[in-house]
Design a protein around this motif. Structure first.
Motif, mmCIF file in Angstrom:
data_model
loop_
_atom_site.group_PDB
_atom_site.id
_atom_site.type_symbol
_atom_site.label_atom_id
_atom_site.label_comp_id
_atom_site.label_asym_id
_atom_site.label_seq_id
_atom_site.Cartn_x
_atom_site.Cartn_y
_atom_site.Cartn_z
ATOM 1 N N ALA A 193 52.453 43.587 41.547
ATOM 2 C CA ALA A 193 52.301 42.607 42.627
ATOM 3 C C ALA A 193 52.679 41.215 42.155
ATOM 4 C CB ALA A 193 50.863 42.629 43.148
ATOM 5 N N ASP A 194 52.348 40.889 40.922
ATOM 6 C CA ASP A 194 52.752 39.596 40.367
ATOM 7 C C ASP A 194 54.270 39.484 40.255
ATOM 8 O OD1 ASP A 194 50.151 38.698 40.114
ATOM 9 O OD2 ASP A 194 49.961 39.245 38.003
ATOM 10 N N SER A 248 50.014 50.261 51.850
ATOM 11 C CA SER A 248 49.545 49.200 50.963
ATOM 12 C C SER A 248 48.867 49.798 49.738
ATOM 13 C CB SER A 248 48.554 48.290 51.696
ATOM 14 O OG SER A 248 47.318 48.969 51.899
ATOM 15 N N GLU A 257 48.392 45.398 40.026
ATOM 16 C CA GLU A 257 48.332 43.942 39.938
ATOM 17 C C GLU A 257 49.537 43.379 39.186
ATOM 18 O OE1 GLU A 257 46.574 42.265 41.681
ATOM 19 O OE2 GLU A 257 44.701 43.275 42.102
ATOM 20 N N SER A 269 56.637 48.897 44.695
ATOM 21 C CA SER A 269 57.200 47.649 44.174
ATOM 22 C C SER A 269 58.669 47.482 44.545
ATOM 23 C CB SER A 269 57.062 47.602 42.646
ATOM 24 O OG SER A 269 58.005 48.455 42.010
ATOM 25 N N ARG A 304 52.657 39.485 46.172
ATOM 26 C CA ARG A 304 51.402 40.175 46.485
ATOM 27 C C ARG A 304 51.399 40.766 47.894
ATOM 28 N NH1 ARG A 304 48.887 39.479 42.160
ATOM 29 N NH2 ARG A 304 47.049 40.625 42.844
ATOM 30 N N ASP A 305 52.207 40.173 48.793
ATOM 31 C CA ASP A 305 52.225 40.682 50.166
ATOM 32 C C ASP A 305 52.807 42.091 50.260
ATOM 33 O OD1 ASP A 305 51.125 38.332 50.972
ATOM 34 O OD2 ASP A 305 52.926 37.510 51.893
ATOM 35 N N ARG A 357 40.996 44.999 48.923
ATOM 36 C CA ARG A 357 40.673 44.874 47.493
ATOM 37 C C ARG A 357 39.348 45.561 47.176
ATOM 38 N NH1 ARG A 357 43.506 41.622 44.270
ATOM 39 N NH2 ARG A 357 45.040 40.183 45.153
ATOM 40 N N ARG A 398 42.658 41.467 53.496
ATOM 41 C CA ARG A 398 42.896 41.561 52.053
ATOM 42 C C ARG A 398 41.595 41.738 51.285
ATOM 43 N NH1 ARG A 398 45.483 37.383 51.771
ATOM 44 N NH2 ARG A 398 44.018 35.940 50.775
ATOM 45 N N TRP A 434 49.281 43.920 49.335
ATOM 46 C CA TRP A 434 48.007 43.558 49.951
ATOM 47 C C TRP A 434 48.226 42.939 51.334
ATOM 48 C CZ3 TRP A 434 44.214 45.659 47.365
ATOM 49 C CH2 TRP A 434 44.323 45.821 45.981
ATOM 50 N N LYS A 485 48.089 40.331 54.367
ATOM 51 C CA LYS A 485 48.209 38.877 54.293
ATOM 52 C C LYS A 485 46.926 38.164 54.709
ATOM 53 C CE LYS A 485 53.210 38.783 55.108
ATOM 54 N NZ LYS A 485 54.315 38.269 55.972
#
Length: 220
Positions: free
Chosen positions: A77-78, A161, A74, A24, A82-83, A97, A93, A86, A88
């Protein structure tokens, strides 16, 4: 933010939560709760751990509390985009996932037979058919991801990732138990193991004072 984790030598889910926080780019403090130690039961009931029913990892961000490693990915990522976690492209993606979800909910035979132990190396392990089936499935997923989407770097989808976050403990297990893998998988495992964050985790695991005997006996 603060991240509560278990022993770095043994706690695979803690590794995933910790790598997610590193990915992050946000500052966080880490708090280690030694698993199965003398004070484990009382610590599980503490205010920090109670929202997760005493499980690790658990992320506190102000008044927000997030448990479960997938939820932590998650949530972060928010916060940061998100990139960062995950791929693009839609097709990449979608596969990333799916691979993360499968890792989160599957491979029970491999997990039971080969618990994570960063410090240990075992030779001559005999594995059951169910464990071998899990290993083949993991290698199949790695091969497809690398072949279809790995052109931009050494990781499953090129750059590091969420997929690598979730499969990093599998890399550790394969190394601990001497699991033979094809060349492409060896190269991928080396990239994960030599990643700066993994090296930080490995060094900390090797210097931990805690030993959990039930995870130290070689697998039969």
């Amino acid at each position: 933010m603060k991240l509560i984790i278990g022993n770095k030598n043994y706690s695979s889910w803690s590794l995933r939560g910790w790598l997610a926080c590193k990915q992050s780019g946000l500052h966080f403090d880490e708090i280690t709760v030694p698993l199965y130690g003398d004070e484990w039961d009382s610590q599980r009931a503490s205010n920090d751990l109670a929202p997760s029913h005493g499980k690790v990892p658990i992320l506190w961000d102000g008044d927000a509390v997030v448990w479960d490693s997938m939820a932590i990915v998650e949530y972060l990522a928010d916060k940061v985009g998100r990139d960062r976690f995950w791929p693009k492209a839609d097709d990449a993606r979608a596969m990333a996932r799916s691979m993360v979800a499968e890792m989160h909910s599957s491979f029970f035979a491999l997990r039971r037979a080969c618990p994570m132990n960063v410090r240990m190396r075992v030779e001559g392990v005999t594995l059951g058919d169910d464990v071998r089936a899990d290993i083949v499935r993991v290698l199949t997923l790695w091969a497809e991801a690398r072949a279809r989407f790995g052109g931009g770097g050494p990781f499953l989808f090129g750059t590091f990732s969420a997929a690598d976050v979730f499969y990093a403990p599998i890399v550790s297990r394969f190394l601990t138990y001497g699991i033979g893998v094809p060349g492409f998988a060896q190269a991928y495992m080396q990239a994960v193991w030599e990643h700066e964050w993994m090296q930080q985790w490995i060094h900390a695991a090797q210097t931990e004072e805690w030993v959990i005997e039930q995870f130290e006996a070689p697998v039969k």
